[in-house]
Scaffold this active site. Structure first.
Site, short mmCIF file in Angstrom:
data_model
loop_
_atom_site.label_atom_id
_atom_site.label_comp_id
_atom_site.label_asym_id
_atom_site.label_seq_id
_atom_site.Cartn_x
_atom_site.Cartn_y
_atom_site.Cartn_z
N ASP A 48 -27.03 -19.30 90.80
CA ASP A 48 -27.57 -19.62 89.48
C ASP A 48 -28.67 -18.64 89.10
O ASP A 48 -29.06 -18.56 87.94
CB ASP A 48 -28.03 -21.09 89.35
CG ASP A 48 -28.98 -21.52 90.43
OD1 ASP A 48 -29.35 -20.69 91.28
OD2 ASP A 48 -29.37 -22.71 90.41
N ASP A 94 -26.50 -20.07 95.60
CA ASP A 94 -25.52 -20.77 94.77
C ASP A 94 -25.32 -20.07 93.43
O ASP A 94 -24.71 -20.63 92.51
CB ASP A 94 -25.87 -22.25 94.59
CG ASP A 94 -27.17 -22.46 93.85
OD1 ASP A 94 -28.02 -21.55 93.85
OD2 ASP A 94 -27.35 -23.54 93.28
N SER A 130 -29.26 -23.91 97.54
CA SER A 130 -29.70 -22.80 96.69
C SER A 130 -30.25 -21.62 97.50
O SER A 130 -29.52 -21.01 98.26
CB SER A 130 -30.71 -23.34 95.68
OG SER A 130 -31.12 -22.34 94.79
N ASP A 157 -28.85 -15.72 94.38
CA ASP A 157 -29.30 -16.59 95.47
C ASP A 157 -28.06 -17.31 96.03
O ASP A 157 -26.93 -16.97 95.67
CB ASP A 157 -30.36 -17.58 94.97
CG ASP A 157 -29.80 -18.59 93.99
OD1 ASP A 157 -28.83 -18.24 93.27
OD2 ASP A 157 -30.31 -19.71 93.92
MG MG Z 1 -30.04 -21.54 93.09
#
Ligand code: MG
Length: 456
Positions: free
Chosen positions: A246, A244, A98, A242
């Protein structure tokens, strides 16, 4: 105390040091064991170094346990989560750390509903990991190989767009800056904006595991250059993800980085009016600003305060139903699409909102109540942090309090949260107040209580 692998968001560590190939193999075998033999599991990864290595290892471990593996390869976490649910997979494994620094990687497990597995299933995985009670199927039952699954990205982008009134948005020809932090958001967010007729300026959009543009965590400091680009190019807004994708942090048309709880407040108000049929509830963690209550209460929408941690928010949103869920760090959950944090869906909703309101985003943010903010932490062990929380609660006992995670004290023109960190030996302090003096006064009181506890 039982041994633990999972933190608040999967298993994380520095590659080849805290998270080794041997650990990944055991973990993958344990994960495979909790799913039935013959289950279909979708595997994906973000751009990080070690991601390719761990993907091969995870696939091997899963196959040894007798499950069928599908390989989506590079993909945002919310895309993998959506596809797991929508395409009827039994589960998923995402290799990502992340927002952590580049040397980190991690492994998280997704359930068949497309949400991270709950704590009790994590405990089962840990038990199998440490005991070595893996299911190993006979050679005849091994999958021949992992099935390549590149269509996952298309399925996700199409699903996001299905919630948007494309004609209305396309007519506006918005100009948007997209900063995916040199990671997998680059595979989806520019496409989503382009399909919605936007002119796109991409920043940090080449895939690069060294994250040369900025750290993978979107912060006011890390986004200073991107913010300048938004202001100088006259864009309608910017979105930064960020590692990844999300999370989505917004930079408004004046080049100001806006924190996630303020963006979520604007979106929640819009969605509350647009979808009167959705249950009149919004879910967030105690670390979010009470600005959400200021804005939604007059509309008859209840704010449900929860512990810090996105999985708990997702699961409550599913259980009780509501308009949305969010975290103050830019994670926004739109249940009509999928009740998990989703940076690409957030971007699409912002475009739709902007197309329907006759205002700039800066104007919308300026209409929200303005607070002065302080976020800080004081190093101390957990026991002491818990004692500080108790004393602070006692000191402010005449005020409204929420005590599900530390203590959140809410006054007329201020609120603050004091809580022991879940990940480091520190006490976290967040204060917001209408005037600056009040912030300083509250900080002084909390610090002196903390000092008393530390020196005792
Ligand atoms: Mg994330």
């Amino acid at each position: 105390m039982s041994r633990r692998l999972f933190g608040t968001d999967g298993v994380r560590g520095i590659v080849n040091k805290e998270l080794t190939p041997e650990m990944a193999l055991r973990l993958a075998q344990a994960i495979g064991t909790i799913f039935d033999e013959g289950s279909r599991i979708l595997v994906g990864r973000d751009v990080r170094l070690g991601g390719y290595m761990f993907k091969q290892i995870v696939i091997a471990g899963l196959i040894s346990s007798g499950v069928k593996v599908y390989d989506a390869d590079l993909i945002p976490t919310p895309a993998l989560q959506y596809v797991v649910k929508a395409e009827g997979f039994d589960g998923g494994v995402m290799i990502t750390a992340s927002h952590n620094p580049p040397e980190y990687n991690g492994i998280k497990v997704i359930d068949s509903d497309g949400i991270e597995i709950p704590r009790d299933k994590e405990r089962v995985v840990e038990e199998i990991y440490f005991s070595g009670r893996f299911r190993r199927v006979s050679w005849r039952s091994l999958a021949h190989e992992a099935v390549r699954y590149p269509e996952a990205i298309d399925i996700y982008v199409k699903a996001v767009l299905s919630h948007i009134d494309k004609e209305v948005v396309r007519k506006k020809r918005f100009k948007v800056v997209i900063d995916p932090a040199n990671s997998v958001g680059a595979l989806t967010s520019p496409r989503i904006a382009r399909e919605l007729g936007a002119k796109i300026i991409t920043v940090n959009s080449n895939l690069d595991p060294f994250f040369p543009g900025r750290i993978p965590e979107p912060t006011v400091e890390s986004l200073s250059e991107t913010a300048k680009i938004v202001a100088e190019t006259g864009a309608d807004f910017g979105v930064a993800h960020d590692g990844d994708a999300d999370r989505a942090i917004v930079i408004d048309n004046k080049g100001r980085v806006q924190w996630g709880d303020r963006t979520a407040t604007i979106l929640a108000k819009y969605l509350a009016e647009k979808h009167p049929d959705l249950p009149r509830r919004v879910f967030t963690a105690v670390s979010s600003s009470t600005v959400i209550e200021d804005v939604l209460r007059p509309l008859g929408v209840e704010v449900v305060w929860l512990k810090v941690g996105s999985v708990g928010i997702s699961r409550e949103l599913v259980k009780r139903g509501g308009i949305c869920g969010f975290e103050e760090n830019g994670g926004f959950m739109y249940p009509l699409h999928h009740p998990v944090r989703d940076g690409g869906m957030t971007l699409a909703l912002l475009l739709q909102l902007l197309a329907e309101e006759n205002k700039t985003l800066a104007e919308m943010y300026d209409e929200l109540p303005q607070y002065h903010v302080v976020k800080t932490k004081i190093p101390m062990d957990r026991d002491k942090a818990v004692r500080v929380v108790e004393r602070v609660s006692e000191h402010f006992k005449e005020y409204r309090q929420i005590t599900i995670d530390g203590v959140k004290v809410i006054g007329k023109d201020f609120w603050f949260l004091v809580r022991p960190s879940g990940t480091e030996p520190v006490l976290r302090i967040m204060i917001e107040a209408r005037d600056k003096e009040k912030v300083n006064e509250l900080l002084k009181v909390i610090k002196s209580i903390a000092e008393e506890v530390i020196t005792k």
